[in-house]
Design an enzyme around this catalytic site. Structure first.
Site, PDB file in Angstrom:
ATOM      1  N   GLY A 167       1.299  -3.280  -4.849  1.00  0.00           N
ATOM      2  CA  GLY A 167       0.328  -2.957  -5.890  1.00  0.00           C
ATOM      3  C   GLY A 167       0.911  -3.158  -7.282  1.00  0.00           C
ATOM      4  O   GLY A 167       1.707  -4.077  -7.513  1.00  0.00           O
ATOM      5  N   ALA A 168       0.544  -2.280  -8.206  1.00  0.00           N
ATOM      6  CA  ALA A 168       0.983  -2.417  -9.595  1.00  0.00           C
ATOM      7  C   ALA A 168       2.505  -2.414  -9.731  1.00  0.00           C
ATOM      8  O   ALA A 168       3.060  -3.076 -10.608  1.00  0.00           O
ATOM      9  CB  ALA A 168       0.382  -1.292 -10.434  1.00  0.00           C
ATOM     10  N   SER A 215       2.522   1.547  -3.566  1.00  0.00           N
ATOM     11  CA  SER A 215       3.625   2.166  -2.840  1.00  0.00           C
ATOM     12  C   SER A 215       4.862   1.284  -2.775  1.00  0.00           C
ATOM     13  O   SER A 215       4.893   0.174  -3.301  1.00  0.00           O
ATOM     14  CB  SER A 215       3.223   2.556  -1.414  1.00  0.00           C
ATOM     15  OG  SER A 215       3.056   1.385  -0.645  1.00  0.00           O
ATOM     16  N   LYS A 239      19.219   9.644  -2.926  1.00  0.00           N
ATOM     17  CA  LYS A 239      18.944   8.352  -3.536  1.00  0.00           C
ATOM     18  C   LYS A 239      19.541   7.250  -2.684  1.00  0.00           C
ATOM     19  O   LYS A 239      20.523   7.450  -1.970  1.00  0.00           O
ATOM     20  CB  LYS A 239      19.440   8.270  -4.972  1.00  0.00           C
ATOM     21  CG  LYS A 239      20.914   8.086  -5.156  1.00  0.00           C
ATOM     22  CD  LYS A 239      21.232   7.853  -6.620  1.00  0.00           C
ATOM     23  CE  LYS A 239      22.715   7.590  -6.805  1.00  0.00           C
ATOM     24  NZ  LYS A 239      23.018   7.181  -8.169  1.00  0.00           N
ATOM     25  N   TYR A 253       4.846   6.154  -4.104  1.00  0.00           N
ATOM     26  CA  TYR A 253       5.083   6.887  -2.866  1.00  0.00           C
ATOM     27  C   TYR A 253       5.599   5.914  -1.810  1.00  0.00           C
ATOM     28  O   TYR A 253       5.490   4.699  -1.940  1.00  0.00           O
ATOM     29  CB  TYR A 253       3.818   7.603  -2.394  1.00  0.00           C
ATOM     30  CG  TYR A 253       2.692   6.670  -2.019  1.00  0.00           C
ATOM     31  CD1 TYR A 253       2.514   6.264  -0.699  1.00  0.00           C
ATOM     32  CD2 TYR A 253       1.821   6.179  -2.976  1.00  0.00           C
ATOM     33  CE1 TYR A 253       1.484   5.398  -0.342  1.00  0.00           C
ATOM     34  CE2 TYR A 253       0.795   5.315  -2.643  1.00  0.00           C
ATOM     35  CZ  TYR A 253       0.634   4.922  -1.331  1.00  0.00           C
ATOM     36  OH  TYR A 253      -0.368   4.062  -0.996  1.00  0.00           O
TER      37      TYR A 253
END
Length: 131
Positions: free
Chosen positions: A75-76, A27, A11, A60
């Site tokens: 994007g979203a 992404s 992480k 991703y």
């Protein structure tokens, strides 16, 4: 019969969102240096936890320019963050139960400019950040 467990592989802790691009197809674009330090690969599935607003989502990875400090949600996912938000980016792996018992994820700590401050591969890393 041995079974598999889904374990935290790596992480990146408290990265700062530098961009949000709603018009891209999707992404998270991440600085190549952060990817190399964490072991996260381009096109790998990651979960993102927004510390600032509590949102949790997945997408991703796309490799960004090395040493740019870029953390851009596309994007979203761009609707789930604001520039300046602090996020955690997590990658998982499936490992046999026998390996999971002594599993140690890699944790990459960054500063406000997404420059690496410290890398830990020890359970103590979770104690230090309050887990």
């Amino acid at each position: 019969m041995e079974f598999y467990r889904r374990m935290l592989l790596a992480k990146i802790h408290r990265a700062t969102v530098t961009e949000a691009n709603l018009n891209y197809i999707g992404s998270i674009t991440m600085d190549k240096k952060l990817l190399e330090a964490s072991g996260i690969l381009p096109y790998e599935f990651v979960e993102i936890w927004n510390i600032t607003n509590g949102e949790r989502f997945s997408t991703y990875v796309i490799e960004g320019e090395e040493d740019s400090g870029v953390i851009c949600l596309n994007g979203a996912a761009a609707r789930k963050v604001a520039v300046g938000d602090k996020i955690i980016i997590a990658s998982y792996v499936h490992v046999p139960d026998s390996l999971a018992r002594n599993w140690k994820p890699k944790v990459v700590f960054v500063d406000d400019n997404n420059k690496i401050v410290e890398i830990k591969v020890e359970e103590e890393a979770f104690v230090e950040v309050g887990y």
